[in-house]
Each structure stands twice: as structure tokens, then as C-alpha cells.
Design a protein around this motif. Structure first.
Motif, PDB file in Angstrom:
ATOM      1  N   ALA A 106     -20.130  19.081  -0.965  1.00  0.00           N
ATOM      2  CA  ALA A 106     -19.504  18.484   0.213  1.00  0.00           C
ATOM      3  C   ALA A 106     -19.521  16.964   0.117  1.00  0.00           C
ATOM      4  N   ALA A 107     -20.638  16.406  -0.378  1.00  0.00           N
ATOM      5  CA  ALA A 107     -20.712  14.944  -0.481  1.00  0.00           C
ATOM      6  C   ALA A 107     -19.653  14.424  -1.442  1.00  0.00           C
ATOM      7  N   ALA A 108     -19.496  15.115  -2.584  1.00  0.00           N
ATOM      8  CA  ALA A 108     -18.510  14.656  -3.556  1.00  0.00           C
ATOM      9  C   ALA A 108     -17.098  14.822  -3.003  1.00  0.00           C
ATOM     10  N   LEU A 109     -16.848  15.933  -2.288  1.00  0.00           N
ATOM     11  CA  LEU A 109     -15.525  16.140  -1.704  1.00  0.00           C
ATOM     12  C   LEU A 109     -15.245  15.103  -0.622  1.00  0.00           C
ATOM     13  N   ALA A 110     -16.293  14.705   0.117  1.00  0.00           N
ATOM     14  CA  ALA A 110     -16.093  13.693   1.154  1.00  0.00           C
ATOM     15  C   ALA A 110     -15.622  12.393   0.524  1.00  0.00           C
ATOM     16  N   ALA A 111     -16.231  12.033  -0.608  1.00  0.00           N
ATOM     17  CA  ALA A 111     -15.801  10.806  -1.275  1.00  0.00           C
ATOM     18  C   ALA A 111     -14.336  10.919  -1.681  1.00  0.00           C
ATOM     19  N   ALA A 112     -13.957  12.079  -2.261  1.00  0.00           N
ATOM     20  CA  ALA A 112     -12.569  12.268  -2.667  1.00  0.00           C
ATOM     21  C   ALA A 112     -11.654  12.185  -1.452  1.00  0.00           C
ATOM     22  N   CYS A 113     -12.082  12.820  -0.352  1.00  0.00           N
ATOM     23  CA  CYS A 113     -11.258  12.859   0.856  1.00  0.00           C
ATOM     24  C   CYS A 113     -11.002  11.450   1.389  1.00  0.00           C
ATOM     25  N   PHE A 114     -12.059  10.628   1.442  1.00  0.00           N
ATOM     26  CA  PHE A 114     -11.871   9.323   2.070  1.00  0.00           C
ATOM     27  C   PHE A 114     -11.235   8.319   1.123  1.00  0.00           C
TER      28      PHE A 114
END
Lengths: 668, 322
Positions: free
Chosen positions: A433-441
Motif C-alpha cells: 500500500a505504501a508503494a502504491l500510495a507513492a505511485a498514486c500521488f
């Protein structure tokens, strides 16, 4: 009791603001926001006073149920959540002060805003089930009315309809939960409930009901479907309140029930929140990373953060049930700090999205771009919020993330085998989730603020009024300070931790510097944000100085290189959809059964090629669409009952009577 | 005590200096080994320094619509990577500031540098910048969680998340053959390849439009900005090699209590191991082909699965003991 008077005065100010606003029209409505800001400052000051050791206070007001009245209590837990909520209200009110008096004030929003604010505060200080449910429902209804403020938009109407249904389901689940807590004697005061914790089976049912009731308000998957529709549909400062703050009231409800009212926990209570939270965290971001609407992406990211908070709460339950108070304190600190941090950065991001919407009239990422040049201040604030939401150091999102990973590692000392499987799995999901959050933002910021404008509106954007910049700037500053001073915040919430899990971060202050954040033991885990920030600052300044000394220092502006073939059309840029395409291929194929179809016309045919993507939302299909259809079909069936002859109605009544009598005969 | 503090401070400074000093040499070794294995002469070992000096001397061409983010990102990325590299125990464990960030913070620092680079790639608004950023973040969504799970596994084994503590544990404990450690090693190697844009994930020597990831993001950079980005890339290679060395081949590293002599010995051992690792990377790169972009998730996903198995085993074995 001066606090009580201050509290009543502040709540009264909100009520008066609402009442006056219903009488006023047009530019006069602008008085609502300064008044709300003042009330929020007052309420927040009382909360800070109580949290910092002012002692709790209890009151019984002779309103509400006859002879019983309303019980109010402001303890350290309520005070902590009160700080979260009133901070958000203050930011949203300051933002509201920047509205254009002639155009942007409507009697559909301004009278409800203070009511919504007051309702959220009332939930926190309610000390009996009746007051709690009443304020909870008031909060739901006022926020519903705010969602439907732009009722001419069919999407708003659909969102508010779904919200109303889900809110009703959530409240009835909470009604059930409090019924179970009150027990056969029916003591609805929280102190009575606390004194008589329910039996094991009842406790399990109450926990499930609380998870449904609070989870649906917070957006726990699979009860989330209304949230990404309703939060963005409201005006942006209300979106900020709903996403940044109202979801925290839901977390408060769960904490109050599971950690305070329900008595000593069993270890398996931890599993539902951990599992649901982890699934929510990952799925929420997968939705977010594929969505193209700026505000909806932020709403999905809220779902993710609620998942993270519930994982932390579940871990705290597990540690507490096993008597590991230190681990429970670390997990609980992670949950509470994430509540605080998320309220700051998500309010900031929603206000930023509101600024973008105000400046361009658009929320679709594929129509924005290049706003960093046209809205320089908003761009800086939004960047801070985006990096904080991506849990990157040294901003505040990382502090709670760090504590949570420490709690996950400590999960190895839990004795239950099920938790030995759950803890590493949750660690993996959180890391994902943390890595996806970075990608998302990166995607959101890269398409909305960077690059070249993709529409005329984006090219003509302008920065927002000063008050709105102040609101965003204040929150951005909090995100930075919260990141650097995480250890101070952890010390401030110590009384809440002691109440909830019987321990605080005992090793606080034993680190190498006074501002080191220590989990468990300084020999075990330290995170020192100020030192790291200092090192990064020193390293970058040294770099700049050395490079400037050594290098040619010449800078020339020229056309973009782009491998030798720069194209002037902004359509050649990567859009939000194209940015998400690799992620959709990797994750979407499994999670959303994503199918891509390319239709290529045969050679010689002049029609354009077509590309389409079909995504299936399994959760929506199984849990919303199918029951919806079933209800519709059933009601159509039952519709026939309206057109019977009187003879048949008599038969029906007679049959019902016979059935009831036979039931009564069997029971007695 | 103050004298000791000064020595410690100098040692920390020395470490920051050494990682920076050796980074271009390590890349030079990789390139040289590759060239020799392909029967080419190859550039001199010191070419990396010359490249950086050349880039620094050249003027910097910035695209017309680039923002402040584009211009300030290189120094921040460099600083973040440099600080992260300085936190890894290289020649000695337990240096002065190793405690400031633990393994979780280390992963996040690298994540911050990556996010900034991806943002800078999108700033000018070219198609290649977007392609690079999008692919980089896609790979990161697999590599970063794998990395996080690896460091958590190691933290569980060592009983601490402090890097110095983990390194001390691996120095003092004989490296028992543990399945979770073996899986972690494999996963870490894959993550290191992916994060450093090496073959088979990315090819650092070509600018082939359809396959490039890292190079696409930095396409618009030139002059001193490019020098900083390149230097950050070199530092990252040293960081990952040092991490592998410190965890899986820590012999020769000076423990926290060692004096200046021990540090000198440790420095020698670290340099030899680092350059050896770089040579191995060169051998690996000539013996395997670049993968298609959409097969990368499988490759990096293996790292994630290995890392997950490793942490699961670490949890379960811990539970079995108690």
C-alpha cells in the motif's frame, strides 16, 4: 466549571451560526465561516486543555430524554479526537472565508456547515448511547444534506441516495451494538456499560456490529462504495471535512466501543479489523491509482488510510489481549498518530483539489496540467500533502507508518498461530500500500500540476484567494512539523494510550536526542526525523555549494529535448490514464478483471482505431448491485399484494392471525 | 569522551566521503568487466570521474516550461541518496549517526528520492518523461514492498531495526544456513538489480525508446543537473552493494568498538568486497538479456514472493521456538 461553559458557548455559537444562516441570504452568509473558525478554536482549546492534563469533565444536561437527560463527558480520548476534528473544521472555515461573497455562498451549504461541525463534536462528548446515536445521526444527515447541495447534478443525487442507504445501515448496526452493550438491564449510560461488560458471545456480536457501523462511515471495504461518490460530490471544503475528519469520528466510535466499553478483549477480536483493514488499504489504493477524477482519487486514498488505521487498531487489540502492553502502546500510537496525520494531509489535499476546481472548473486529471506555473503556492502546498500521503520522510505520514511497521515486527512475540500468519501478511500488504500510495500521488501531482496544460481552463488558471492559501499553508506546515516532531506528538497522546491500552511509549525520551522517536527500546528502533532532515539539508546545501563552485554555472532555456522529436501538442504527454496503464496491467488483471480491447480497422479503412478497457468491480457487483436487484424484484412481486379483493385481504389477515397465535402457543 | 565524539564524527564524515569517492570507480569496474567479457577494450576505470567532471563543466540546458521542481530535484535526490548511503554500515558498524534512521526509514528515504525523480520526469511534459516515470513507479510498487519485507525479516532475525544492530548481529553470529536468510538474499539481489536499473530490468547503456525506464526520466537533464543525477545513481549502486555486503558478507567489518586501526582494515575489506561485487554485476549483465517491460512484474514479483516467504518463515520459526 469554566470548561463546561466554554464548551457550551462554542457549541452554542455553532448552533447560532446555523440558525442565523437559515434566515440570511446572499453575501450576508459569509459571517458563518469566521464564527465557525472561532468556535473551532474555542473547542480545540478546551480539548488541548483536557488532553494536556486538565482532567476530564462530566455533565448531565436536562435536555433530550425526559427525566434521563443527556450525559456528556470529555475525557482524554474524546479530547484527542476533538483536536483532530476542530483542527479540520478550523482549516475548512478559514478556507471558506476566501469564498467569493457574491457567487459562492448558497443557503444550501452555509447553514448546514456549522451544524455538521457541531454534530461531530457532539458525537465525541456523548456519554450515553442515546446521545451518541442522536449526534451520529445528526452528523450523517447534515453531511448528507451537504452532499446533495448540488442536487441538479444527477451524480450528486445518486451519491447522496447511496450515502443515505449506507448511513442508515451503519446507524442500525450501531443501534444493535449499543443494544447488546446495554444488556438486558438496559443501562444506556457509558459508565453503566463500562461497569458491566457483556458476555463473550454478545461481545462478539457487538464487535461485528461496531465494525459494520463505524466501518461503513469510515469506508472500510466492502462498505466503502458510497464514500468515493459522496465525498467528492460535496463542496470541496466540506469534502475536506468529510474525508479528513468525519471518517475519524467513525474511528473514534470503533475505539470507544472496542477499547473502552467492551471490556477485556479476546485475541481473535483482532483478526477482523486486521484483515479488513489490510484488504481495504491495498484495494483502496488500487481503485485510487486507476481513477481519473482528482477528488475521487483523494476519496479512495482516504479509504486506504482508514484501512491502515484499522490494521493498527487490530494489532493493538491483539497485543492488549495478550497482555503485551508495550506492543499495544506502539500499535495504538501508530493508529492515533495516523488519525491525526491523515486528517492534516487529507484536508490539505482536498482543499488543494478545491482550489484546482475553483481555478479551472475541472476535476478530471486528464484535463489539467502545468498548474505549478499558474498556481505556484497551491502547487507547493499540494506537493507537501502528496508527499505526506505517500508516507515519505521527513513528513508526517511516515511517522505513523514507521510506528506501524515496528508493531508488525513485534507481532512475532504474539503467541497465537493465526496472528503469526496474519502479521507478516499484513506487513506485506502495508508495504504494498505504501508503494502504491507513492505511485498514486506521483501520478496525481504529475498530471495535474506538472507538464503542460491539457485544456484551456488549465492554461488560464490563477491562484486562489489569500484565505484559502492560508488554510492550505497552515495544514502544510502542520504536515512538516508533525513529521519532524513525531516524538512530541507521541508524548502528547500518552494519556490516551494509558487509558486505552494501559501503557504508553515508555521509552520515550530515552533516545540519543530529545526528539528521537523510540519504539520499545532505544537499542531496538529509533527514528530521528530532525537529525535526518538536518543531514539531508546539510548534504543538499553542500552539494549546491560545491556544484556551483565546480560547475560552469551556465543555464540556458531551450525547447524540450524529448529524444529529438518534441511535439508541441500537449496531447502527446502522458495522461493519468496512460500513467496508470502499467499498474493496471500488473494489478488490474487480477483484482478488477481488466480487459483491454484494441479495434484496428483493416488497411484502407479510414476509421480511427479504438482502444477500450473494461474493469469489473467485484465488490460492487456482489454486495451492492445484486442485493439491489433482489430488493427491486421482491418489491415488484409484493406490489401485487396492493391490488387484491377484500376477500383475499381477509384471508391474509386470518392467516397472519393463525400464525401469530401458533407462535404464541409454542413460546408460552 | 569529547575526543571520542570528534573521532566518531570524523569517522561518519569519512564514510560519507568514501561512499562518494568510490561510487564512480564501482561503476567503472562494472563497465570495464562488461567490456572485457565482450572482447572490447572498454573505457578506463576512472571514466566515471571524467564523465562527471565533463558534465559539471558543460552548461545546463533546461526546457522552456520546466518549473522549479525540475531544477531543484537533482540536488535533493543526490542528497537523499547520499544520506541513505551514509547510513549503511560500510567499513565499520555503529558509526555516530547510524542510529538516526533504521531500516524502515532507509527504504523510505530511497522511496522519497525515487518519487522526486519520477515527478521531475513528468515536469517538462514530454512523452518520454511520462513513460519513464510511469514504469519506474510500477516497478517500485513491486520492488519497494519486497525491500521492506527483506529488511523486516533481517530485523526480526537481529531483534532490532537499527542498521548498526543488524550489522553487528551478522558480524558476531556465524551465518547459519537459514532458509529465510537465503530467500532474503535472492530477493535483495533482484530488488538491487531493479532499483539500480540494471539488466535485465533496464539497460543503463542504451537509450532505446521502447524499453528505457530510468534513462527516459532523466532525458531532459543536462550539465550539472545530469551530473548530480548520475552521481546519485552511482551512489545508489554503492548503497545496494554495501547493503548486500554488510548483511551477507560482513567479515572484516570493524565492530562498533574498534579504533582507527580496525577502521582502516575494515575500509580495505569493504573496498575489496565492493569492487568484487561490482565485477560480479558486470559478469551477470553480460550473461543475461534485457527483459520486455511487461515481463518485469514477473521478475520483480519473484522478489516479492521470496521476501514474503522469508518473513513468514521468520515469524513461524520464531513462534516454534517459544
Amino acid at each position: 466549571m469554566p470548561e463546561l461553559y466554554a464548551l457550551e458557548a462554542a457549541l452554542g455559537a455553532l448552533a447560532a451560526a446555523a440558525a442565523l444562516a437559515t434566515l440570511m441570504r446572499g453575501p450576508m452568509l459569509a459571517f458563518v465561516y469566521p464564527l465557525c473558525a472561532l468556535a473551532a478554536i474555542g473547542l480545540g482549546a478546551i480539548d488541548v486543555h483536557v488532553l494536556l492534563g486538565g482532567g476530564e469533565f462530566v455533565a448531565r444536561l436536562p435536555i433530550g430524554l425526559p427525566t434521563i437527560g443527556v450525559h456528556l463527558r470529555l475525557d482524554s480520548l474524546s479530547a484527542f479526537f476533538g483536536i483532530v476534528i476542530n483542527g479540520g473544521i478550523l482549516a475548512a472555515s478559514v478556507y471558506g472565508m476566501g469564498f467569493d461573497r457574491a457567487k459562492e455562498l448558497t443557503p444550501r451549504v452555509e447553514p448546514l456547515f456549522p451544524l455538521f461541525a457541531a454534530a461531530m463534536n457532539l458525537v465525541l462528548i456523548a456519554d450515553d448511547a442515546y446521545a451518541f446515536l442522536f449526534s451520529w445521526e445528526l452528523m450523517s444527515l447534515t453531511s448528507w444534506a451537504l452532499v446533495v447541495a448540488r442536487h441538479t447534478d444527477p451524480e450528486s443525487r445518486r451519491a447522496s441516495y447511496l450515502y443515505l442507504i449506507m448511513a442508515a445501515i451503519g446507524t442500525s448496526a450501531l443501534l444493535f451494538a449499543f443494544g447488546g452493550l446495554a444488556g438486558p438491564a438496559g443501562g444506556y449510560g457509558f459508565d453503566t456499560i463500562r461497569a458491566h461488560p457483556p458476555q463473550a458471545l454478545v461481545a462478539a456480536l457487538v464487535l461485528a456490529a461496531a465494525l459494520i457501523g463505524c466501518g461503513s462511515k469510515g469506508g472500510l471495504i466492502p462498505l466503502h462504495a458510497w464514500l468515493p461518490l459522496a465525498h467528492p460530490a460535496a463542496p470541496s471544503h466540506v469534502s475536506a471535512l468529510m474525508s479528513g475528519v468525519m471518517t475519524k469520528v467513525a474511528v473514534y466510535g470503533f475505539v470507544r466501543i472496542a477499547f473502552d466499553l467492551l471490556g477485556p478483549p479476546s485475541w481473535w477480536w483482532a483478526l477482523p479489523p486486521i484483515v479488513l483493514g489490510a484488504v481495504t488499504a491495498v484495494l483502496g489504493l488500487l481503485y485510487a491509482v486507476l481513477d481519473r477524477d482528482l477528488k475521487r482519487v483523494l476519496a479512495y486514498s482516504t479509504i486506504e488510510n482508514i484501512g491502515v488505521i484499522f490494521v493498527a487498531l487490530g494489532l493493538a487489540l491483539a497485543f492488549r489481549a495478550n497482555g503485551q502492553h508495550e506492543g499495544a502502546a506502539v500499535a495504538m500510537a501508530a493508529a492515533l498518530l495516523h488519525v491525526l496525520n491523515h486528517s492534516w494531509f487529507k484536508s490539505l489535499l482536498f482543499l488543494g483539489a478545491g482550489a484546482v476546481l475553483h481555478a479551472t472548473g475541472r476535476r478530471d486529471l486528464d484535463g489539467l496540467g502545468g498548474l505549478i506555473h499558474r498556481m505556484p503556492r497551491t502547487a507547493v502546498f499540494f506537493l507537501v500533502g502528496a508527499l505526506a500521503a505517500s508516507a515519505l520522510p521527513p513528513l508526517n505520514g511516515f511517522v505513523s507508518e514507521w510506528l506501524l511497521f515496528q508493531a508488525v515486527i513485534a507481532g512475532q512475540t504474539l503467541p497465537q498461530a493465526a496472528l503469526h500468519f496474519a502479521a507478516p501478511a499484513v506487513g506485506a500488504m502495508l508495504a504494498l500500500a505504501a508503494a502504491l500510495a507513492a505511485a498514486c500521488f506521483v501520478r496525481v501531482y504529475g498530471t495535474a500540476f506538472l507538464g503542460r496544460p491539457r485544456s484551456v481552463e488549465a492554461a488560464r488558471a490563477h491562484d486562489v484567494p489569500l484565505a484559502q492559501q492560508i488554510a492550505m499553508g497552515g495544514l502544510a506546515l502542520l504536515c512538516i512539523l508533525g513529521g519532524l516532531l513525531g516524538s512530541v506528538l507521541a508524548a502528547v497522546i500518552a494519556p490516551v494510550l494509558r487509558v486505552l491500552v494501559g501503557a504508553d511509549l515508555s521509552s520515550a525520551g530515552s533516545g540519543p536526542t530529545p526528539l528521537s522517536l523510540v519504539a520499545f527500546d532505544p537499542a531496538r528502533s529509533i527514528y530521528d526525523a530532525p537529525v535526518i532532515a538536518l543531514f539531508v539539508a546539510i548534504a543538499s546545501i553542500t552539494t549546491l555549494l560545491v556544484v556551483h563552485r565546480l560547475s560552469a554555472r551556465r543555464t540556458r532555456r531551450g525547447p524540450a529535448w524529448d529524444c529529438g522529436f518534441p511535439d508541441p501538442s500537449p496531447a502527446t504527454q502522458y495522461t493519468a490514464s496512460s500513467f496508470a496503464q502499467p499498474l493496471r496491467r500488473v494489478y488490474g488483471a487480477v483484482v478488477f478483471a481488466a480487459r483491454e480491447t484494441v479495434v484496428m480497422p483493416p488497411p484502407g479503412d479510414n476509421r480511427p482505431a479504438q482502444f477500450s478497457v473494461v474493469l469489473t468491480d467485484y465488490v460492487w457487483r456482489a454486495l451492492y448491485a445484486a442485493p439491489g436487484r433482489a430488493v427491486l424484484r421482491l418489491s415488484e412481486r409484493l406490489n401485487a399484494l396492493q391490488f387484491l379483493s377484500i376477500r383475499r385481504y381477509l384471508v391474509l389477515m386470518f392467516g397472519a392471525l393463525v400464525i401469530l397465535l401458533s407462535i404464541a402457543a409454542v413460546m408460552i | 569522551m569529547t575526543g571520542n565524539l570528534v573521532v566518531q564524527f570524523l569517522a561518519q564524515g569519512a564514510q560519507m566521503f568514501f561512499v562518494l569517492l568510490i561510487a564512480p570507480l564501482a561503476v567503472g569496474v562494472v563497465r570495464r568487466v562488461k567490456a572485457r567479457l565482450m572482447r572490447r577494450q572498454g573505457a578506463p576505470l576512472l571514466q566515471g570521474y571524467r564523465d562527471l567532471a565533463k558534465l559539471l563543466r558543460k552548461e545546463s540546458v533546461v526546457a522552456e516550461n520546466a518549473s522549479w521542481l525540475f531544477r531543484s530535484a537533482p540536488s535533493l535526490i543526490f542528497a537523499l541518496t547520499w544520506v541513505a548511503a551514509a547510513l549503511i554500515p560500510t567499513f565499520a558498524s555503529g558509526l555516530m549517526y547510524n542510529w538516526a534512521a533504521d531500516v524502515v526509514a532507509l527504504v523510505a528515504l530511497l522511496g522519497a528520492a525515487r518519487a522526486l525523480l519520477a515527478l521531475a520526469g513528468m515536469d517538462v511534459g514530454t512523452s518520454f518523461g511520462g513513460i519513464g516515470s510511469s514504469r519506474e513507479m510500477m516497478i517500485a510498487t513491486l520492488a519497494e514492498p519486497a525491500m521492506m519485507l527483506i529488511v523486516l525479516t533481517l530485523a526480526i532475525a537481529a531483534g532490532t531495526t537499527r542498521l548498526a544492530g543488524v550489522a553487528d548481529f551478522f558480524i558476531t553470529e556465524p551465518l547459519a544456513v537459514r532458509v529465510s536468510m537465503a530467500l532474503s538474499l535472492l530477493a535483495l539481489i533482484i530488488v538491487a538489480l531493479a532499483e539500480n536499473a540494471r539488466i535485465p530490468v533496464d539497460n543503463p547503456v542504451t537509450h532505446l525508446e521502447l524499453t528505457m525506464v530510468h534513462e527516459a526520466m532523466v532525458l531532459e537533464y543536462s550539465g550539472r543537473h545530469l551530473a548530480l543525477i548520475e552521481a546519485a545513481g552511482m551512489l545508489k549502486l554503492v548503497l545496494y552493494l554495501s547493503l548486500l555486503i554488510c548483511l551477507f558478507a560482513p567479515f572484516g567489518m570493524a565492530p562498533a568498538t574498534a579504533g582507527v586501526d580496525g577502521w582502516a582494515l575494515g575500509l580495505l575489506a569493504w573496498t575489496v568486497k565492493l569492487l568484487g561485487g561490482a565485477a560480479l554485476l558486470g559478469v551477470w549483465e553480460v550473461s543475461i538479456a534485457k527483459m520486455r517491460v511487461f515481463r518485469l512484474p514477473d521478475f520483480v514479483g519473484i522478489a516479492f514472493v521470496f521476501a514474503f516467504l522469508a518473513i513468514l518463515l521468520a515469524f513461524l520459526s520464531r513462534g516454534a521456538i517459544e
